[in-house]
Design a protein around this motif. Structure first.
Motif, short mmCIF file in Angstrom:
data_model
loop_
_atom_site.label_atom_id
_atom_site.label_comp_id
_atom_site.label_asym_id
_atom_site.label_seq_id
_atom_site.Cartn_x
_atom_site.Cartn_y
_atom_site.Cartn_z
N UNK A 5 54.42 59.53 32.24
CA UNK A 5 53.60 59.61 31.05
C UNK A 5 52.53 58.54 31.18
N UNK A 6 51.32 58.85 30.69
CA UNK A 6 50.24 57.88 30.73
C UNK A 6 50.25 57.03 29.47
N UNK A 21 48.77 57.47 25.72
CA UNK A 21 47.34 57.79 25.77
C UNK A 21 47.02 58.99 24.88
N UNK A 22 48.02 59.82 24.59
CA UNK A 22 47.80 60.98 23.71
C UNK A 22 47.35 60.55 22.32
N UNK A 99 44.55 48.71 31.05
CA UNK A 99 44.22 49.94 31.77
C UNK A 99 45.07 51.09 31.24
N UNK A 100 44.76 52.28 31.71
CA UNK A 100 45.63 53.44 31.51
C UNK A 100 46.48 53.53 32.78
N UNK A 101 47.78 53.63 32.59
CA UNK A 101 48.68 53.64 33.73
C UNK A 101 49.78 54.69 33.53
N UNK A 162 46.29 64.78 20.61
CA UNK A 162 46.89 63.93 19.59
C UNK A 162 47.51 64.76 18.49
N UNK A 163 46.88 65.87 18.14
CA UNK A 163 47.41 66.72 17.10
C UNK A 163 48.73 67.36 17.52
N UNK A 164 48.88 67.58 18.83
CA UNK A 164 50.10 68.19 19.34
C UNK A 164 51.22 67.17 19.47
#
Length: 165
Positions: A5-6, A21-22, A99-101, A162-164
């Motif tokens: 997962x990010x 990140x979602x 960062x995004x990881x 994000x809505x999901x």
């Protein structure tokens, strides 16, 4: 293939935290925040982002960490979070954003129940990035905790991911 997962990784009081990140809409430089009367200490106030108001939460205060003045690295992370059966927009102040990881879901560990400097009821688990730990926020529990405003505005034009969530 490993399931991962990010997460957006951020720094608070020398620790590394992660937010899915979602939920992340955007990251802003620190800016003036309009105070709200009678708000809890962790609710710094509101900011305007392209015509929409967002409540701003100081994550240090929310987690009972010592307050710290803003620096050039301080950021406001605008999130879309599920709250009371709807998606709302809120901003979190962090010391810095790294960062995004990707974090391998199989390496996620349960929250240790031995106390600590942070409130473990806001933590979903502990991930690993190499040899370092990343403390993953449980945003629903963080937002639903006593003291969070119940009248937060709904997120306008929330991203489909994000809505999901």
């Amino acid at each position: 293939m490993a399931e991962s997962t990010q997460y957006l990784t951020l720094g608070l009081d020398g620790e590394t935290f992660g937010i899915s990140i979602r939920n992340v809409r955007e990251i802003l430089d620190m800016r003036p925040i309009c105070r709200l009367p009678h708000a809890p200490a962790f609710l710094l106030g509101m900011i305007d982002v392209r015509g929409s108001g967002y409540p701003i939460v100081d994550l240090r205060l929310k987690l009972d960490l010592p307050s710290a003045p803003a620096t050039d690295a301080t950021r406001i992370i605008i999130l879309d979070v599920a709250f009371e059966n709807r998606i709302v927009g809120v901003g979190f102040v962090a010391d810095c954003v790294y960062e995004v990881t990707d974090i391998d879901d199989r390496t996620m560990e349960a929250v240790p129940d031995v106390g600590g400097r942070w409130k473990s009821d806001y933590i979903a688990g502990i991930g690993r990035k190499g040899e370092e730990f990343v403390i993953i926020f449980d945003l629903i529990r963080l937002m639903a905790h006593e003291g969070m405003p119940s009248g937060m505005p709904s997120a306008a034009a929330a991203p489909a991911a994000a809505a999901a969530a």
